[in-house]
Write an enzyme that holds these catalytic residues in place. Structure first.
Site, PDB file in Angstrom:
ATOM      1  N   TYR A 148      -1.670  -0.454  11.061  1.00  0.00           N
ATOM      2  CA  TYR A 148      -1.827  -1.126   9.759  1.00  0.00           C
ATOM      3  C   TYR A 148      -0.644  -0.812   8.855  1.00  0.00           C
ATOM      4  O   TYR A 148       0.017  -1.719   8.337  1.00  0.00           O
ATOM      5  CB  TYR A 148      -3.144  -0.696   9.091  1.00  0.00           C
ATOM      6  CG  TYR A 148      -3.191  -1.022   7.605  1.00  0.00           C
ATOM      7  CD1 TYR A 148      -3.216  -2.346   7.163  1.00  0.00           C
ATOM      8  CD2 TYR A 148      -3.204  -0.011   6.635  1.00  0.00           C
ATOM      9  CE1 TYR A 148      -3.239  -2.656   5.802  1.00  0.00           C
ATOM     10  CE2 TYR A 148      -3.231  -0.305   5.279  1.00  0.00           C
ATOM     11  CZ  TYR A 148      -3.245  -1.634   4.869  1.00  0.00           C
ATOM     12  OH  TYR A 148      -3.263  -1.931   3.520  1.00  0.00           O
ATOM     13  N   THR A 182       0.821  -1.203   0.000  1.00  0.00           N
ATOM     14  CA  THR A 182       0.000   0.000   0.000  1.00  0.00           C
ATOM     15  C   THR A 182       0.863   1.266   0.000  1.00  0.00           C
ATOM     16  O   THR A 182       2.011   1.246   0.458  1.00  0.00           O
ATOM     17  CB  THR A 182      -0.901  -0.008   1.265  1.00  0.00           C
ATOM     18  OG1 THR A 182      -1.436   1.291   1.480  1.00  0.00           O
ATOM     19  CG2 THR A 182      -0.120  -0.382   2.518  1.00  0.00           C
ATOM     20  N   ASP A 183       0.264   2.374  -0.456  1.00  0.00           N
ATOM     21  CA  ASP A 183       0.967   3.670  -0.384  1.00  0.00           C
ATOM     22  C   ASP A 183       1.076   4.172   1.061  1.00  0.00           C
ATOM     23  O   ASP A 183       1.857   5.079   1.357  1.00  0.00           O
ATOM     24  CB  ASP A 183       0.265   4.724  -1.262  1.00  0.00           C
ATOM     25  CG  ASP A 183      -1.191   4.983  -0.885  1.00  0.00           C
ATOM     26  OD1 ASP A 183      -1.719   4.322   0.032  1.00  0.00           O
ATOM     27  OD2 ASP A 183      -1.808   5.854  -1.536  1.00  0.00           O
ATOM     28  N   GLU A 184       0.287   3.560   1.974  1.00  0.00           N
ATOM     29  CA  GLU A 184       0.255   4.077   3.350  1.00  0.00           C
ATOM     30  C   GLU A 184       1.590   3.890   4.072  1.00  0.00           C
ATOM     31  O   GLU A 184       1.848   4.547   5.081  1.00  0.00           O
ATOM     32  CB  GLU A 184      -0.890   3.420   4.133  1.00  0.00           C
ATOM     33  CG  GLU A 184      -2.211   3.592   3.398  1.00  0.00           C
ATOM     34  CD  GLU A 184      -3.439   3.344   4.252  1.00  0.00           C
ATOM     35  OE1 GLU A 184      -3.354   3.433   5.474  1.00  0.00           O
ATOM     36  OE2 GLU A 184      -4.501   3.070   3.646  1.00  0.00           O
TER      37      GLU A 184
HETATM   38  P1  NAD Z   1      -9.477  -7.404   2.566  1.00  0.00           P
HETATM   39  O1  NAD Z   1      -9.431  -7.143   4.025  1.00  0.00           O
HETATM   40  O2  NAD Z   1     -10.729  -7.138   1.817  1.00  0.00           O
HETATM   41  O3  NAD Z   1      -9.098  -8.935   2.284  1.00  0.00           O
HETATM   42  C1  NAD Z   1      -8.079  -9.599   2.968  1.00  0.00           C
HETATM   43  C2  NAD Z   1      -8.296 -11.107   2.778  1.00  0.00           C
HETATM   44  O4  NAD Z   1      -7.218 -11.801   3.433  1.00  0.00           O
HETATM   45  C3  NAD Z   1      -9.593 -11.624   3.408  1.00  0.00           C
HETATM   46  O5  NAD Z   1     -10.255 -12.475   2.497  1.00  0.00           O
HETATM   47  C4  NAD Z   1      -9.127 -12.410   4.632  1.00  0.00           C
HETATM   48  O6  NAD Z   1      -9.987 -13.493   4.951  1.00  0.00           O
HETATM   49  C5  NAD Z   1      -7.770 -12.894   4.164  1.00  0.00           C
HETATM   50  N1  NAD Z   1      -6.851 -13.182   5.277  1.00  0.00           N
HETATM   51  C6  NAD Z   1      -6.627 -12.421   6.389  1.00  0.00           C
HETATM   52  N2  NAD Z   1      -5.727 -13.022   7.187  1.00  0.00           N
HETATM   53  C7  NAD Z   1      -5.349 -14.180   6.563  1.00  0.00           C
HETATM   54  C8  NAD Z   1      -4.439 -15.216   6.873  1.00  0.00           C
HETATM   55  N3  NAD Z   1      -3.722 -15.199   8.011  1.00  0.00           N
HETATM   56  N4  NAD Z   1      -4.295 -16.252   6.016  1.00  0.00           N
HETATM   57  C9  NAD Z   1      -5.029 -16.291   4.859  1.00  0.00           C
HETATM   58  N5  NAD Z   1      -5.916 -15.337   4.519  1.00  0.00           N
HETATM   59  C10 NAD Z   1      -6.077 -14.301   5.359  1.00  0.00           C
HETATM   60  O7  NAD Z   1      -8.258  -6.599   1.962  1.00  0.00           O
HETATM   61  P2  NAD Z   1      -8.113  -5.913   0.523  1.00  0.00           P
HETATM   62  O8  NAD Z   1      -8.640  -4.544   0.584  1.00  0.00           O
HETATM   63  O9  NAD Z   1      -8.606  -6.857  -0.500  1.00  0.00           O
HETATM   64  O10 NAD Z   1      -6.521  -5.788   0.445  1.00  0.00           O
HETATM   65  C11 NAD Z   1      -5.745  -6.851  -0.114  1.00  0.00           C
HETATM   66  C12 NAD Z   1      -4.282  -6.474  -0.048  1.00  0.00           C
HETATM   67  O11 NAD Z   1      -4.064  -5.282  -0.790  1.00  0.00           O
HETATM   68  C13 NAD Z   1      -3.772  -6.170   1.373  1.00  0.00           C
HETATM   69  O12 NAD Z   1      -2.485  -6.718   1.496  1.00  0.00           O
HETATM   70  C14 NAD Z   1      -3.743  -4.657   1.450  1.00  0.00           C
HETATM   71  O13 NAD Z   1      -2.739  -4.216   2.332  1.00  0.00           O
HETATM   72  C15 NAD Z   1      -3.418  -4.308   0.011  1.00  0.00           C
HETATM   73  N6  NAD Z   1      -3.913  -2.998  -0.441  1.00  0.00           N
HETATM   74  C16 NAD Z   1      -5.216  -2.651  -0.249  1.00  0.00           C
HETATM   75  C17 NAD Z   1      -5.681  -1.420  -0.721  1.00  0.00           C
HETATM   76  C18 NAD Z   1      -7.122  -1.016  -0.563  1.00  0.00           C
HETATM   77  O14 NAD Z   1      -7.462   0.139  -0.855  1.00  0.00           O
HETATM   78  N7  NAD Z   1      -8.012  -1.887  -0.140  1.00  0.00           N
HETATM   79  C19 NAD Z   1      -4.805  -0.536  -1.357  1.00  0.00           C
HETATM   80  C20 NAD Z   1      -3.466  -0.934  -1.530  1.00  0.00           C
HETATM   81  C21 NAD Z   1      -3.035  -2.165  -1.073  1.00  0.00           C
HETATM   82  P1  TYD Z   2     -10.664   3.958   4.464  1.00  0.00           P
HETATM   83  O1  TYD Z   2     -11.660   3.576   3.425  1.00  0.00           O
HETATM   84  O2  TYD Z   2     -10.777   3.353   5.820  1.00  0.00           O
HETATM   85  O3  TYD Z   2      -9.220   3.706   3.838  1.00  0.00           O
HETATM   86  P2  TYD Z   2      -7.754   4.148   4.410  1.00  0.00           P
HETATM   87  O4  TYD Z   2      -7.852   4.513   5.818  1.00  0.00           O
HETATM   88  O5  TYD Z   2      -6.985   2.902   4.171  1.00  0.00           O
HETATM   89  O6  TYD Z   2      -7.308   5.300   3.532  1.00  0.00           O
HETATM   90  O7  TYD Z   2     -10.703   5.530   4.622  1.00  0.00           O
HETATM   91  C1  TYD Z   2     -10.511   6.393   3.527  1.00  0.00           C
HETATM   92  C2  TYD Z   2     -10.525   7.812   4.076  1.00  0.00           C
HETATM   93  O8  TYD Z   2     -11.852   8.093   4.534  1.00  0.00           O
HETATM   94  C3  TYD Z   2      -9.616   7.996   5.274  1.00  0.00           C
HETATM   95  O9  TYD Z   2      -9.048   9.300   5.207  1.00  0.00           O
HETATM   96  C4  TYD Z   2     -10.540   7.909   6.470  1.00  0.00           C
HETATM   97  C5  TYD Z   2     -11.850   8.444   5.933  1.00  0.00           C
HETATM   98  N1  TYD Z   2     -13.082   7.866   6.519  1.00  0.00           N
HETATM   99  C6  TYD Z   2     -14.094   8.707   6.948  1.00  0.00           C
HETATM  100  O10 TYD Z   2     -13.989   9.953   6.847  1.00  0.00           O
HETATM  101  N2  TYD Z   2     -15.220   8.137   7.470  1.00  0.00           N
HETATM  102  C7  TYD Z   2     -15.364   6.788   7.605  1.00  0.00           C
HETATM  103  O11 TYD Z   2     -16.412   6.338   8.134  1.00  0.00           O
HETATM  104  C8  TYD Z   2     -14.321   5.938   7.135  1.00  0.00           C
HETATM  105  C9  TYD Z   2     -14.443   4.456   7.253  1.00  0.00           C
HETATM  106  C10 TYD Z   2     -13.190   6.519   6.596  1.00  0.00           C
END
Ligand code: NAD
Ligand code: TYD
Length: 352
Positions: A159, A133-135
């Site tokens: 996280y 992630t970019d975070e």
């Molecule tokens: P998500 O929380 O929707 O899905 C995570 C999945 O991993 C779930 O299905 C969960 O059951 C599984 N999981 C958790 N712990 C596990 C374990 N110990 N063994 C096997 N499976 C396990 O997450 P997401 O949003 O789909 O993100 C997927 C990946 O992409 C993550 O690594 C996250 O850091 C990265 N990512 C997410 C975003 C975003 O905006 N959502 C952006 C950049 C990177």
């Molecule tokens: P989120 O979807 O939780 O993603 P991330 O924290 O990984 O960026 O949140 C996106 C942005 O929205 C973040 O700045 C937090 C804000 N946010 C709210 O303002 N209200 C909410 O209820 C949630 C869940 C997030």
């Protein structure tokens, strides 16, 4: 080439598996622990697909992972599995340390042992792609240039710190053991199958249920949004053409304040699902207590992946958001199943 997708029942993982099958007939092994965020319904369209093998288990289970790496002759691992929600990491960091750091370490070790036993040609072709992630780069001020791959790591919440640690482990397994790794750092995703604890799906569902749209603090925090299928296509390109040991930042040049995101959602809903009483969804916006350690701005400089791999996103924020809203409107059954007792417990804890 059989690929292993960890976290395949989550938001991005399931989109990736479906996207992979729309481009390829090769076998996929999906590994997922099915935590609250994992949902097999996301993959139900593959129930009759003999090229798809689902394994219920933990990335940290060395015996299990070793056995199916061999059984299916896996040639690439795409590692999505993680605890992914910042607010949950603030309430309970331990799961993040356990899965994102210890789990990734154990997965790397299982993969390294398997990779060591491959013949020379297979060893060379093998890839471990770590999805991050970019975070991990921390927070930008308003005028700072976007995060490039060389930006220092400055994570600010449990996280992002746990993801940063996993990125470092992956890097070390390349430099120390020669494991052929690739790392991607992507901006905020949105799209179908997004669990409604995150901003966009939460606000769509709350809007439709006449509930408050909770905006943290002043709503002026900036995120850089990418439609999930554009993330999937970027990962495919990195897997195919990425240089081992390298990191690729993925983003859509879509910086928006949270308030703008929520307002845009409201306009789309006003058009697609006007309220019976003629009022505007925007009236439901409610400012709530800010998140501790809330990063002010994320922005991805995606020029390396564009220049070196020729990848660009297909969706603008407006087209992607419209598709997303339509998906939630058309998939009420999925929504109803997801919004179960455990989910309500989280919402109460976080927003009461
Ligand atoms: P998500 O929380 O929707 O899905 C995570 C999945 O991993 C779930 O299905 C969960 O059951 C599984 N999981 C958790 N712990 C596990 C374990 N110990 N063994 C096997 N499976 C396990 O997450 P997401 O949003 O789909 O993100 C997927 C990946 O992409 C993550 O690594 C996250 O850091 C990265 N990512 C997410 C975003 C975003 O905006 N959502 C952006 C950049 C990177
Ligand atoms: P989120 O979807 O939780 O993603 P991330 O924290 O990984 O960026 O949140 C996106 C942005 O929205 C973040 O700045 C937090 C804000 N946010 C709210 O303002 N209200 C909410 O209820 C949630 C869940 C997030």
């Amino acid at each position: 080439m059989t690929i292993l997708i960890t976290g395949a029942a989550g938001f991005i993982g399931s989109n990736f598996v479906l996207d992979w099958f729309s481009h390829s007939k090769e076998d996929v092994v999906s590994l997922d622990l099915l935590t609250y965020a994992g949902n097999l319904e996301n993959l139900s369209s593959l129930n009759q697909n003999s090229h798809h093998h689902f394994v219920h288990g933990n990335i940290g289970d060395r015996d299990l992972v070793s056995s199916f790496l061999k059984k299916y002759h896996v040639m690439a691992v795409i590692h999505f599995a993680a605890e992914s929600h910042v607010d949950r990491s603030i309430h309970r960091p331990e799961d993040f340390i356990e899965t994102n750091i210890v789990g990734t370490y154990r997965l790397l070790e299982s993969v390294r042992a398997y990779w060591n036993d491959l013949d020379q040609e297979a060893k060379k072709a093998f890839r471990f792609l770590h999805v991050s992630t970019d975070e991990v780069y921390g927070s930008l001020n308003d005028k700072a240039p976007a995060f490039s791959e060389n930006y220092p790591y400055e994570p600010n919440n449990p996280y992002s710190a746990s993801k940063a640690a996993s990125d470092h482990l992956v890097r070390a397994w390349f430099h120390t053991y020669g494991l052929p790794v690739l790392t991607t750092n992507c901006s905020n995703n949105y799209g179908p199958y997004h669990f409604p604890e995150k901003l966009i799906p939460l606000c769509i569902l709350n809007a439709l249920n006449n509930k408050p749209l909770p905006v943290y603090g002043d709503g002026q925090q900036i995120r850089d949004w990418l439609y999930v299928q554009d993330h999937c296509s970027a990962i495919r390109e990195v897997l195919r053409k990425g240089k081992i040991g390298e990191t690729y930042n993925i983003g859509g040049w879509n910086e928006k304040t949270n308030l703008d995101v929520v307002k845009t959602l409201c306009y789309i809903l006003d058009e697609l699902k006007p309220k019976a009483d003629g009022s505007k969804y925007e009236n439901q916006i409610t400012y709530v207590k800010d998140r501790p350690g809330h990063d002010r701005r994320y922005a991805i400089d995606a020029s390396k992946i564009e220049r070196e791999l020729g990848w660009t996103p297909k969706e603008t924020f407006e087209t992607g958001l419209r598709k997303t809203v339509l998906w939630y409107l058309e998939n009420q059954a999925w929504v109803n199943h997801v919004v179960s007792g455990k989910y309500l417990h989280w919402i109460q804890k976080q927003y009461s």
